[in-house]
Every structure is written in structure tokens, then in C-alpha cells.
Write an enzyme that holds these catalytic residues in place. Structure first.
Site, PDB file in Angstrom:
ATOM      1  NE  ARG A 130      37.917  -4.730  13.957  1.00  0.00           N
ATOM      2  CZ  ARG A 130      37.506  -4.718  12.696  1.00  0.00           C
ATOM      3  NH1 ARG A 130      37.175  -5.862  12.099  1.00  0.00           N
ATOM      4  NH2 ARG A 130      37.429  -3.579  12.032  1.00  0.00           N
ATOM      5  CE1 TYR A 144      40.405  10.693   9.302  1.00  0.00           C
ATOM      6  CE2 TYR A 144      42.490  10.171  10.346  1.00  0.00           C
ATOM      7  CZ  TYR A 144      41.493   9.857   9.444  1.00  0.00           C
ATOM      8  OH  TYR A 144      41.571   8.715   8.696  1.00  0.00           O
ATOM      9  CG  MET A 146      35.650  10.503   8.954  1.00  0.00           C
ATOM     10  SD  MET A 146      36.402   9.325   7.804  1.00  0.00           S
ATOM     11  CE  MET A 146      35.514   9.731   6.306  1.00  0.00           C
ATOM     12  CG  ASP A 147      30.745  15.045   8.515  1.00  0.00           C
ATOM     13  OD1 ASP A 147      30.539  14.342   9.521  1.00  0.00           O
ATOM     14  OD2 ASP A 147      30.617  16.274   8.502  1.00  0.00           O
ATOM     15  CE  LYS A 148      32.309   7.152   3.912  1.00  0.00           C
ATOM     16  NZ  LYS A 148      32.878   6.937   5.235  1.00  0.00           N
ATOM     17  CD  GLN A 184      41.006   2.934  10.384  1.00  0.00           C
ATOM     18  OE1 GLN A 184      41.456   3.769   9.613  1.00  0.00           O
ATOM     19  NE2 GLN A 184      40.227   1.950   9.966  1.00  0.00           N
ATOM     20  CB  SER A 222      38.944   8.941   0.990  1.00  0.00           C
ATOM     21  OG  SER A 222      38.899   8.103   2.120  1.00  0.00           O
TER      22      SER A 222
END
EC number: 1.3.98.5
Length: 248
Positions: A130, A144, A146-148, A184, A222
């Protein structure tokens, strides 16, 4: 201060998006275009030799919509190698007709939220697979960043590691439903690019991207803490299809 999750880090990753300047491409003679394509295919052949030796990987997709025309996803052991590959591409004749549209620099990442034993995780075959993946050769891709979220009471980084671990476990259960349908790859980019993570999804059925992302929006991790950038969706560009794609 909340405890930071330890990460396992693998190959460095470059997502390089380009738009084709078709007007400039058409000004080249037929011989010039054929030579440019041959040079480009020779470059891809070198990438393939590296992949065959399992010293990196790559994927090339044409992008649907106006954000870009083509995406190169490159994995290599060092960030210097990514720079060399990008520079080599920029020096080709084809690159004279490619306009930079977007790029993303990151590193393949596994967050060590789950408790682990005394074994060195880098020596576990599944973990290594992985962290140093050979990219899937699926028909479609979705990328895409992304942030937290870090706002008010919805600050991911103020949660305890136990809370984050539980939320990520529930999030992962949703993803497991799509095993066999979607692959993913998560790449970390804190300190490397504008967002904190890049998500690349591979599937032979593009509709699965919509289903997976939609269902994951209902996970608290999310719904409450996720911030997303632009989505790029595309179709695989094989070596055999390159001349057809650039034919005018």
C-alpha cells in the site's frame, strides 16, 4: 495538546495536470507532430521500465471537463526524481503545446490510527504494497484534495487521538463496502501542498466514484470535519491510444 497520529510514508507522488493548446498543436507540420508523439512515447517507455522494476509507478488519464485535458500521476522514491520527471516532460516538443493546469505534490500515506504490535510495519508485505503501490490500470480515475476542518467546535486537531481513531474506523468501514469496485490511494501533503491530503480513486465504473463519495459524506469525519477541493475525473490513456488522442 492532542496527540498527533503517526504516519507511515511511502513513495512521493506528483499529480501533473495539463491542458492541450490545440491551436499551437495544429500549427506544427504532420512530421513534427509525429516526432513529438514518438518522443513522448519514448518517455512513457522509460516510466514503464521503472514500473517493471517496481521502483515507481505512473498513470496517464485524459480529463473530462474544462479543468484540464490530461493527468500524469507519478510515484517515485524521492522528490528529486519527481522533479527530474517533470523537467524531462517540460523539455519535450509536446510540452510546447501543453499548458500547466494544476499540480499536486504529496507522499503515499497510511495513518497509524489503529493500534499496532511490536512488528516493524514497513516489513509487513500488505503495508509495503500500500505504501509502494503499482497504480491500478482501471478505465477511470477521480482525484481530489481535502483538508480536515479547523474552525470553532469543529476542529479536527483538537480532538483526542481516541476520538479521531473511532471516527476514522467508522469512515473506513464505509470504504470497505466498495472493495473490489474502487481502489483508493491516500497521499499526505501537509507541508508539501495547499491541502492536507490528496485522494485518488480508481475504478472501471465511474459511477462508483459518485456513490462512494456521496455515502462517505454521511460519515461524521466528512460531514463535520471534511473540506474538499476540486474534483478531477478522467479516462485511462493507454500507449496505444496516444496517437489517436493527439490526431488532428
Amino acid at each position: 495538546m492532542s496527540e498527533a497520529a503517526q504516519t507511515l510514508d511511502g513513495w512521493y507522488c506528483l499529480h501533473d495536470f495539463r491542458s492541450v493548446d490545440w491551436s499551437a498543436w495544429k500549427t506544427l507540420t504532420s512530421d513534427e507532430r509525429e516526432a513529438a508523439i514518438r518522443e513522448f512515447l519514448s518517455l512513457i517507455e522509460k516510466w514503464q521500465e521503472t514500473e517493471d522494476k517496481q521502483e515507481g509507478s505512473h498513470a496517464i488519464y485524459t480529463i473530462v471537463g474544462q479543468k484540464a485535458d490530461i493527468m500524469f500521476m507519478i510515484l517515485r522514491p524521492t522528490i528529486e526524481e519527481l522533479n527530474e520527471i517533470e523537467t524531462a516532460l517540460n523539455k519535450t516538443k509536446l510540452a510546447e503545446c501543453l499548458v500547466p493546469a494544476y499540480s499536486y505534490v504529496s507522499v503515499v500515506e497510511l495513518s497509524n490510527y489503529l493500534a499496532s504490535g511490536n512488528e516493524d510495519p514497513y516489513q509487513i508485505p500488505e503495508v509495503r504494497r500500500r505504501l509502494y503501490p503499482i497504480l491500478p490500470k482501471t478505465k477511470h480515475v477521480c482525484f481530489y484534495p481535502m483538508d480536515k476542518r479547523r474552525q470553532g467546535n469543529d476542529n479536527w486537531y483538537m480532538l483526542s487521538i481516541e476520538e479521531r481513531r473511532n471516527l476514522m474506523r467508522a469512515h473506513g468501514m464505509t470504504g470497505r463496502k466498495y472493495a473490489g469496485k474502487v481502489t483508493q490511494i491516500i497521499t499526505g501533503s501537509i507541508g508539501l501542498d495547499d491541502f492536507e491530503w490528496g485522494v485518488t480513486l480508481f475504478s472501471d465504473d465511474a459511477l462508483q466514484f459518485k456513490k462512494l463519495v456521496y455515502e462517505m459524506r454521511f460519515d461524521e469525519v466528512s460531514a463535520r470535519y471534511g473540506e474538499f477541493g476540486s474534483f478531477f475525473v478522467g479516462n485511462r490513456l493507454t500507449v496505444e491510444k496516444v496517437p489517436l488522442f493527439f490526431h488532428v
